[in-house]
Scaffold this active site. Sequence first.
Site, PDB file in Angstrom:
ATOM      1  N   TYR A 144     -12.777   4.291   6.000  1.00 13.79           N
ATOM      2  CA  TYR A 144     -13.930   4.455   5.113  1.00 13.79           C
ATOM      3  C   TYR A 144     -13.726   3.572   3.900  1.00 13.79           C
ATOM      4  CZ  TYR A 144     -17.239   6.625   1.834  1.00 13.79           C
ATOM      5  OH  TYR A 144     -18.254   6.855   0.924  1.00 13.79           O
ATOM      6  N   ASP A 239      -7.879  -2.235   1.551  1.00 12.65           N
ATOM      7  CA  ASP A 239      -8.583  -1.253   0.737  1.00 12.65           C
ATOM      8  C   ASP A 239      -7.576  -0.170   0.353  1.00 12.65           C
ATOM      9  OD1 ASP A 239     -10.096   0.669  -0.433  1.00 12.65           O
ATOM     10  OD2 ASP A 239     -11.533   0.901   1.205  1.00 12.65           O
ATOM     11  N   LYS A 267      -9.794   5.582  -7.506  1.00 11.59           N
ATOM     12  CA  LYS A 267      -9.107   6.875  -7.580  1.00 11.59           C
ATOM     13  C   LYS A 267      -8.001   6.905  -8.651  1.00 11.59           C
ATOM     14  CE  LYS A 267     -10.996   8.379  -3.299  1.00 11.59           C
ATOM     15  NZ  LYS A 267     -11.289   7.701  -2.054  1.00 11.59           N
TER      16      LYS A 267
HETATM   17  C1  LIG Z   1     -12.619   6.974  -1.747  1.00 12.29           C
HETATM   18  C2  LIG Z   1     -12.550   5.676  -1.046  1.00 12.29           C
HETATM   19  C3  LIG Z   1     -13.504   4.663  -1.242  1.00 12.29           C
HETATM   20  C4  LIG Z   1     -14.749   4.882  -2.052  1.00 12.29           C
HETATM   21  O1  LIG Z   1     -14.494   5.141  -3.381  1.00 12.29           O
HETATM   22  P1  LIG Z   1     -15.651   5.840  -4.275  1.00 12.29           P
HETATM   23  O2  LIG Z   1     -15.071   5.854  -5.639  1.00 12.29           O
HETATM   24  O3  LIG Z   1     -15.862   7.195  -3.674  1.00 12.29           O
HETATM   25  O4  LIG Z   1     -16.855   4.988  -4.153  1.00 12.29           O
HETATM   26  C5  LIG Z   1     -13.287   3.441  -0.648  1.00 12.29           C
HETATM   27  N1  LIG Z   1     -12.214   3.212   0.118  1.00 12.29           N
HETATM   28  C6  LIG Z   1     -11.297   4.153   0.340  1.00 12.29           C
HETATM   29  C7  LIG Z   1     -10.107   3.833   1.174  1.00 12.29           C
HETATM   30  C8  LIG Z   1     -11.441   5.423  -0.214  1.00 12.29           C
HETATM   31  O5  LIG Z   1     -10.531   6.369   0.055  1.00 12.29           O
END
Ligand SMILES: *Cc1c(COP(=O)(O)O)cnc(C)c1O
Length: 428
Positions: A144, A239, A267
Amino acid sequence: MSRAASKAAFELAQTLIPGGVNSPARAFGGVGGHPSYIRRGEGAYLYDIDGNQLIDYVGSWGPHIVGHRHPAVIAAIQSALETGTSFGAPTEIETELARMVVDAVPSIEKVRMVNSGTEATMSAIRVARGFTGRSLIVKFAGCYHGHVDSLLVQAGSGALTHGHPSSPGVPEGCTADTIVLEYNDIDQLTALFETRGKELAAIILEPVVGNMGLVIPKEGFLQACRDLCTKSGTVLIFDEVMTGFRLAYGGAQERFGITPDMTTLGKIIGGGLPVGAYGGRSDIMAVVSPAGPVYQAGTLSGNPLAMASGIATLQQLKDAALYQRLETVTRRLVDGLVSAAKEAGIPAVGPRCGSMFTLFFQAGPVNNLTDAKRSDTTRFSKFFHALLEAGVYLPCSQFEACFVSAAHSDADIDATIAAAKSAFGKLA
Ligand SMILES: *Cc1c(COP(=O)(O)O)cnc(C)c1O
């Protein structure tokens, strides 16, 4: 445990907010029932509006690696508040956080702050396409990367065909340049690069996946991604929105010793405030506006409260002993959970990396989304609710990672294992 106030709060919210929540992962859709409404957090605990104390393994879905309301983080935000909330002009603390990121993650030579992980991945993909002059990107099923149109995609009919939108509202055209492959499948990836390598702008992946439940890269998988990208001039994007500063101070790339071309963060880097970031090689980042032609902007990007929160959080993490303890504590927890399941005769595996783990209700192994989907989600739901009843707050889906924080004590871990034992007794 009474949850009556939470139930009423959810009913009211549903009359005003779609599904009652501002992000679907909070709605308890995967486990049934209604979410807990939170009044406050402190250290390893959440307190809901019914007055229940919960040991928290969600940590706001990752940011709270030092626990809720860490005194140094709160003090930094309070002090920033004294000078104003946003100026729309540069501040020195933006450079300070940029310096910390560049020092922590050697593959990042230049970095741009944004306001969410979604913005970070969306921008990184635009930059990779602008830099290479190519359109096609590769993502892996189950990873994701936020709700970016081109990444809300499911695999096409054949492994190497183009993806289809996984959400209404995303036109076919937005996903036509995204190819979806199975995670950990080196052969499939190699076959794609053999035929279309020179058309590929980027591979984007979670170097350790948290978003289908925890899935660890197989030996050689990240290296294969690296080698194929190098050979074909494709941009390798890690990511690390979830894994950055989580699996090590330098993220998964430090832990696995693989150097991507670009990295996305989020995060933890905001310490509980809305921050994302993307960065990488300086020749790639040189295309970003106003240094270069690829447009990307943000009214609140580099917001002083968010920067202060991020800086204070990262300062706490410049501590090898903290990561060592997280490792030990989480290992003990996961070992305890898996052996308790085993004793009760319940098939379960507990992949773990650093302070992230998932207890999958199945015999395993779990190497990709197809594997993850074999889990017994009915059993997970029962387990989830039994633990909630016992004061343990897990992510409300089988397909999410649990997060341990530096605030979790040995007693918290013991209490969690004991709650799981009693839950398994009832589930078996
Ligand atoms: C949480 C997450 C996102 C999205 O971040 P948001 O701040 O919710 O838009 C993208 N990539 C990864 C791997 C994530 O865990």
